[in-house]
Design a protein around this motif. Structure first.
Motif, PDB file in Angstrom:
ATOM      1  N   VAL A  55       0.844  -1.202   0.000  1.00  0.00           N
ATOM      2  CA  VAL A  55       0.000   0.000   0.000  1.00  0.00           C
ATOM      3  C   VAL A  55       0.877   1.249   0.000  1.00  0.00           C
ATOM      4  O   VAL A  55       0.624   2.189  -0.770  1.00  0.00           O
ATOM      5  N   THR A  56       1.902   1.266   0.829  1.00  0.00           N
ATOM      6  CA  THR A  56       2.816   2.406   0.890  1.00  0.00           C
ATOM      7  C   THR A  56       3.427   2.670  -0.477  1.00  0.00           C
ATOM      8  O   THR A  56       3.434   3.815  -0.953  1.00  0.00           O
ATOM      9  N   LEU A  57       3.931   1.627  -1.110  1.00  0.00           N
ATOM     10  CA  LEU A  57       4.570   1.784  -2.417  1.00  0.00           C
ATOM     11  C   LEU A  57       3.582   2.299  -3.456  1.00  0.00           C
ATOM     12  O   LEU A  57       3.909   3.208  -4.229  1.00  0.00           O
ATOM     13  N   LEU A  58       2.377   1.764  -3.482  1.00  0.00           N
ATOM     14  CA  LEU A  58       1.386   2.208  -4.468  1.00  0.00           C
ATOM     15  C   LEU A  58       1.010   3.673  -4.267  1.00  0.00           C
ATOM     16  O   LEU A  58       0.930   4.434  -5.239  1.00  0.00           O
ATOM     17  N   VAL A  59       0.797   4.070  -3.031  1.00  0.00           N
ATOM     18  CA  VAL A  59       0.455   5.469  -2.758  1.00  0.00           C
ATOM     19  C   VAL A  59       1.617   6.383  -3.150  1.00  0.00           C
ATOM     20  O   VAL A  59       1.415   7.441  -3.758  1.00  0.00           O
ATOM     21  N   LEU A  60       2.832   5.974  -2.840  1.00  0.00           N
ATOM     22  CA  LEU A  60       4.000   6.769  -3.214  1.00  0.00           C
ATOM     23  C   LEU A  60       4.161   6.865  -4.730  1.00  0.00           C
ATOM     24  O   LEU A  60       4.496   7.934  -5.256  1.00  0.00           O
ATOM     25  N   LEU A  61       3.921   5.771  -5.429  1.00  0.00           N
ATOM     26  CA  LEU A  61       4.030   5.790  -6.891  1.00  0.00           C
ATOM     27  C   LEU A  61       3.012   6.747  -7.504  1.00  0.00           C
ATOM     28  O   LEU A  61       3.338   7.510  -8.425  1.00  0.00           O
ATOM     29  N   ILE A  62       1.791   6.727  -6.990  1.00  0.00           N
ATOM     30  CA  ILE A  62       0.754   7.626  -7.509  1.00  0.00           C
ATOM     31  C   ILE A  62       1.109   9.083  -7.194  1.00  0.00           C
ATOM     32  O   ILE A  62       1.034   9.955  -8.069  1.00  0.00           O
ATOM     33  N   ALA A  63       1.511   9.347  -5.956  1.00  0.00           N
ATOM     34  CA  ALA A  63       1.880  10.715  -5.564  1.00  0.00           C
ATOM     35  C   ALA A  63       3.062  11.218  -6.395  1.00  0.00           C
ATOM     36  O   ALA A  63       3.054  12.361  -6.863  1.00  0.00           O
ATOM     37  N   SER A  64       4.053  10.359  -6.601  1.00  0.00           N
ATOM     38  CA  SER A  64       5.218  10.757  -7.398  1.00  0.00           C
ATOM     39  C   SER A  64       4.838  11.003  -8.851  1.00  0.00           C
ATOM     40  O   SER A  64       5.300  11.976  -9.455  1.00  0.00           O
ATOM     41  N   ALA A  65       4.015  10.134  -9.406  1.00  0.00           N
ATOM     42  CA  ALA A  65       3.601  10.300 -10.803  1.00  0.00           C
ATOM     43  C   ALA A  65       2.844  11.614 -10.990  1.00  0.00           C
ATOM     44  O   ALA A  65       3.099  12.359 -11.954  1.00  0.00           O
ATOM     45  N   LEU A  66       1.931  11.920 -10.078  1.00  0.00           N
ATOM     46  CA  LEU A  66       1.199  13.184 -10.164  1.00  0.00           C
ATOM     47  C   LEU A  66       2.136  14.374 -10.003  1.00  0.00           C
ATOM     48  O   LEU A  66       2.035  15.365 -10.731  1.00  0.00           O
ATOM     49  N   SER A  67       3.045  14.275  -9.066  1.00  0.00           N
ATOM     50  CA  SER A  67       3.973  15.362  -8.797  1.00  0.00           C
ATOM     51  C   SER A  67       4.914  15.596  -9.985  1.00  0.00           C
ATOM     52  O   SER A  67       5.148  16.744 -10.377  1.00  0.00           O
ATOM     53  N   ILE A  68       5.418  14.516 -10.550  1.00  0.00           N
ATOM     54  CA  ILE A  68       6.298  14.630 -11.722  1.00  0.00           C
ATOM     55  C   ILE A  68       5.525  15.197 -12.905  1.00  0.00           C
ATOM     56  O   ILE A  68       6.024  16.063 -13.632  1.00  0.00           O
ATOM     57  N   SER A  69       4.301  14.738 -13.079  1.00  0.00           N
ATOM     58  CA  SER A  69       3.453  15.242 -14.159  1.00  0.00           C
ATOM     59  C   SER A  69       3.237  16.743 -14.034  1.00  0.00           C
ATOM     60  O   SER A  69       3.325  17.476 -15.024  1.00  0.00           O
ATOM     61  N   MET A  70       2.964  17.206 -12.825  1.00  0.00           N
ATOM     62  CA  MET A  70       2.769  18.647 -12.622  1.00  0.00           C
ATOM     63  C   MET A  70       4.049  19.419 -12.908  1.00  0.00           C
ATOM     64  O   MET A  70       4.003  20.501 -13.491  1.00  0.00           O
TER      65      MET A  70
END
Length: 142
Positions: free
Chosen positions: A84-99
């Motif tokens: 769960v930690t890894l999935l949440v981090l991957l989503i947060a990172s992907a959104l952050s990188i996208s922005m």
């Protein structure tokens, strides 16, 4: 030469520290809006923490042994929390990188990243607590 089974314990501390300090930097950037370095620090710590979590997750999945009984149950919870930690981090990172790449940082996207970052901080804490419980209650001799 370090045995492969020692890689996981060596790596797990990085995501805990990076994600926690990164989230605190993110909160500080909301308070001190003029300090651009805080939001940049939060971004880079999020990305590095995500990479650290991926390395910790992989080494845990590949190089740690099975456990039985109550230790096995805690290990299962630890594995689920780590995923769960890894999935949440991957989503947060992907959104952050996208922005960052698109230069598009709508307030809703920023809020979503902050919420995910906070959830990841809680999740990494729970994962670490369960891992520490395994080590100190079941693996270390008294």
């Amino acid at each position: 030469m370090i045995p492969l089974s020692h890689l996981h314990p060596l790596l797990v501390h990085f995501p805990v520290a990076l994600v926690t300090i990164g989230f605190l930097a993110q909160i500080a950037s909301l308070i001190f809006k003029k300090e651009v370095c805080l939001s940049n620090t939060a971004f880079y710590l999020l990305v590095c923490g995500t990479l650290g979590a991926l390395a910790a997750w992989l080494t845990g999945a590949l190089f740690t042994g099975e456990m039985a009984g109550s230790a096995g149950e805690i290990r299962e919870y630890h594995e689920h929390a780590a995923t769960v930690t890894l999935l949440v981090l991957l989503i947060a990172s992907a959104l952050s990188i996208s922005m960052k790449v698109k230069g598009n940082s709508s307030i809703n996207m920023q809020r979503m990243v902050i919420v995910l970052y906070g959830l990841a901080t809680i999740a990494v804490g729970i994962t670490g607590f369960l891992g520490g419980t395994l080590v100190f209650n079941y693996m270390m001799p008294l």
